[in-house]
Motif scaffolding. Structure first.
Motif, mmCIF file in Angstrom:
data_model
loop_
_atom_site.group_PDB
_atom_site.id
_atom_site.type_symbol
_atom_site.label_atom_id
_atom_site.label_comp_id
_atom_site.label_asym_id
_atom_site.label_seq_id
_atom_site.Cartn_x
_atom_site.Cartn_y
_atom_site.Cartn_z
ATOM 1 N N ARG A 70 0.820 -1.205 0.000
ATOM 2 C CA ARG A 70 0.000 0.000 0.000
ATOM 3 C C ARG A 70 0.859 1.262 0.000
ATOM 4 N N PHE A 71 1.991 1.197 0.681
ATOM 5 C CA PHE A 71 2.910 2.335 0.704
ATOM 6 C C PHE A 71 3.358 2.679 -0.721
ATOM 7 N N ARG A 72 3.723 1.677 -1.491
ATOM 8 C CA ARG A 72 4.147 1.919 -2.882
ATOM 9 C C ARG A 72 2.976 2.397 -3.737
ATOM 10 N N ALA A 73 1.795 1.802 -3.536
ATOM 11 C CA ALA A 73 0.637 2.156 -4.358
ATOM 12 C C ALA A 73 0.185 3.595 -4.119
ATOM 13 N N CYS A 74 0.333 4.088 -2.880
ATOM 14 C CA CYS A 74 -0.135 5.439 -2.535
ATOM 15 C C CYS A 74 0.967 6.487 -2.585
ATOM 16 N N PHE A 75 2.179 6.064 -2.909
ATOM 17 C CA PHE A 75 3.334 6.936 -2.708
ATOM 18 C C PHE A 75 3.206 8.280 -3.413
ATOM 19 N N PHE A 76 2.951 8.286 -4.705
ATOM 20 C CA PHE A 76 2.997 9.534 -5.466
ATOM 21 C C PHE A 76 1.841 10.469 -5.097
ATOM 22 N N ARG A 77 0.632 9.933 -5.013
ATOM 23 C CA ARG A 77 -0.509 10.792 -4.672
ATOM 24 C C ARG A 77 -0.395 11.350 -3.266
ATOM 25 N N PHE A 125 -5.912 16.030 4.845
ATOM 26 C CA PHE A 125 -4.856 15.015 4.764
ATOM 27 C C PHE A 125 -5.365 13.662 5.245
ATOM 28 N N ARG A 126 -6.075 13.643 6.366
ATOM 29 C CA ARG A 126 -6.562 12.381 6.912
ATOM 30 C C ARG A 126 -7.580 11.719 5.988
ATOM 31 N N PHE A 127 -8.509 12.511 5.473
ATOM 32 C CA PHE A 127 -9.490 11.933 4.556
ATOM 33 C C PHE A 127 -8.841 11.564 3.226
ATOM 34 N N GLY A 128 -7.771 12.275 2.873
ATOM 35 C CA GLY A 128 -7.009 11.894 1.691
ATOM 36 C C GLY A 128 -6.363 10.529 1.863
ATOM 37 N N CYS A 129 -5.863 10.247 3.071
ATOM 38 C CA CYS A 129 -5.278 8.930 3.349
ATOM 39 C C CYS A 129 -6.320 7.833 3.167
ATOM 40 N N TYR A 130 -7.518 8.074 3.689
ATOM 41 C CA TYR A 130 -8.587 7.077 3.547
ATOM 42 C C TYR A 130 -8.986 6.916 2.089
ATOM 43 N N THR A 131 -9.093 8.019 1.373
ATOM 44 C CA THR A 131 -9.476 7.969 -0.036
ATOM 45 C C THR A 131 -8.428 7.244 -0.867
ATOM 46 N N ALA A 132 -7.156 7.457 -0.539
ATOM 47 C CA ALA A 132 -6.077 6.861 -1.322
ATOM 48 C C ALA A 132 -6.100 5.343 -1.280
ATOM 49 N N VAL A 133 -6.559 4.764 -0.165
ATOM 50 C CA VAL A 133 -6.526 3.308 -0.035
ATOM 51 C C VAL A 133 -7.880 2.651 -0.305
ATOM 52 N N THR A 134 -8.931 3.441 -0.478
ATOM 53 C CA THR A 134 -10.258 2.847 -0.702
ATOM 54 C C THR A 134 -10.858 3.192 -2.058
ATOM 55 N N ALA A 135 -10.410 4.286 -2.682
ATOM 56 C CA ALA A 135 -10.981 4.700 -3.967
ATOM 57 C C ALA A 135 -10.142 4.164 -5.120
ATOM 58 N N GLN A 136 -10.740 4.141 -6.300
ATOM 59 C CA GLN A 136 -10.021 3.708 -7.487
ATOM 60 C C GLN A 136 -8.974 4.746 -7.879
ATOM 61 N N ALA A 137 -7.961 4.270 -8.589
ATOM 62 C CA ALA A 137 -6.884 5.163 -9.021
ATOM 63 C C ALA A 137 -7.425 6.259 -9.933
ATOM 64 N N CYS A 138 -6.951 7.469 -9.752
ATOM 65 C CA CYS A 138 -7.374 8.611 -10.559
ATOM 66 C C CYS A 138 -6.256 9.642 -10.540
ATOM 67 N N ASN A 139 -6.403 10.691 -11.346
ATOM 68 C CA ASN A 139 -5.366 11.717 -11.344
ATOM 69 C C ASN A 139 -5.397 12.509 -10.041
ATOM 70 N N PHE A 140 -4.345 13.293 -9.821
ATOM 71 C CA PHE A 140 -4.189 13.955 -8.524
ATOM 72 C C PHE A 140 -5.318 14.942 -8.259
ATOM 73 N N ARG A 141 -5.722 15.683 -9.274
ATOM 74 C CA ARG A 141 -6.786 16.669 -9.072
ATOM 75 C C ARG A 141 -8.085 16.002 -8.659
ATOM 76 N N ALA A 142 -8.450 14.923 -9.341
ATOM 77 C CA ALA A 142 -9.670 14.201 -8.987
ATOM 78 C C ALA A 142 -9.548 13.567 -7.606
ATOM 79 N N PHE A 143 -8.360 13.121 -7.268
ATOM 80 C CA PHE A 143 -8.121 12.526 -5.954
ATOM 81 C C PHE A 143 -8.334 13.546 -4.843
ATOM 82 N N VAL A 144 -7.796 14.760 -5.005
ATOM 83 C CA VAL A 144 -7.962 15.801 -3.985
ATOM 84 C C VAL A 144 -9.427 16.204 -3.861
ATOM 85 N N LYS A 145 -10.124 16.310 -5.002
ATOM 86 C CA LYS A 145 -11.544 16.661 -4.971
ATOM 87 C C LYS A 145 -12.349 15.588 -4.241
ATOM 88 N N LEU A 146 -12.028 14.323 -4.484
ATOM 89 C CA LEU A 146 -12.743 13.235 -3.816
ATOM 90 C C LEU A 146 -12.463 13.232 -2.321
#
Length: 209
Positions: A70-77, A125-146
């Motif tokens: 998970r660390f590698r999968a979430c690293f860049f976002r 930041f905290r909700f971003g951590c949860y989103t990063a490991v539970t939501a589907q992969a997306c670009n950074f802008r969509a990730f922050v909005k989610l």
């Protein structure tokens, strides 16, 4: 006559408690190790939250291997989000220092606004951590909005997290003998935060159903 069925070991309270303590400690140690460069703290926190995001599979995976996956999968976002939060937090501190320097009669208003904005950034930041490991992969802008949308849906949970932070810091300051619990706090907080978010989001799932 029906035979009495023994309770599985994994369903006993003693096993659940000891397993929870072990996982809090192990996740905390992995989080501290992966957070040493500081810039990687975002990915480390997301990996910690991810360990508790799937309660149905607590005992069906290798903790250390899955943490680093998970660390590698979430690293860049998460690294990008963490750096963004740090920059905005630094800018907030500079703004507060500037306004307090030139507005001597500001009283408590500016510090209070700064504390609220700082906690909002921490909440993102905290909700971003949860989103990063539970939501589907997306670009950074969509990730922050989610992540922001999830935080807005769970504002009461954000308030609970802030209250938990205050209670935890106050307790450790007043009772320094409890500082040994720091070796479990990252894992414990990741577990509690994840459960709170999931519990609140289920309300929307039931409403949609």
């Amino acid at each position: 006559m029906a035979k009495n069925q023994s309770t599985p070991l994994t369903d006993t309270p003693a096993y659940k408690l000891t397993n929870a303590i072990y996982r809090w400690f192990a996740v905390s140690m992995l989080w501290m190790l992966c957070s040493l460069p500081v810039v990687t703290m975002g990915a480390a926190t997301a990996a910690a939250v991810g360990e508790f995001s799937d309660p149905e599979n607590y005992y069906s995976h290798k903790l250390i291997r899955e943490f680093f996956r998970r660390f590698r999968a979430c690293f860049f976002r998460m690294t990008a989000l963490w750096v963004l939060i740090l920059l905005l937090g630094g800018l907030l501190v500079l703004d507060v220092s500037f306004y307090r320097h030139f507005a001597a009669s500001s009283g408590w208003l500016i510090p209070a606004v700064a504390v609220i904005l700082g906690n909002l950034l921490l909440g993102l930041f905290r909700f971003g951590c949860y989103t990063a490991v539970t939501a589907q992969a997306c670009n950074f802008r969509a990730f922050v909005k989610l992540a922001g949308k999830t935080m807005l849906l769970c504002l009461p949970i954000w308030a609970v997290m802030v209250a938990m932070d205050l209670a935890m810091v106050t307790t450790l300051v007043r009772i320094p003998y409890l500082l040994f619990l720091l070796v479990m706090i990252p894992g414990l907080c990741a577990d509690i935060h994840c459960k709170l978010i999931q519990m609140f989001l289920r309300r929307y799932e039931s409403d949609d159903a």
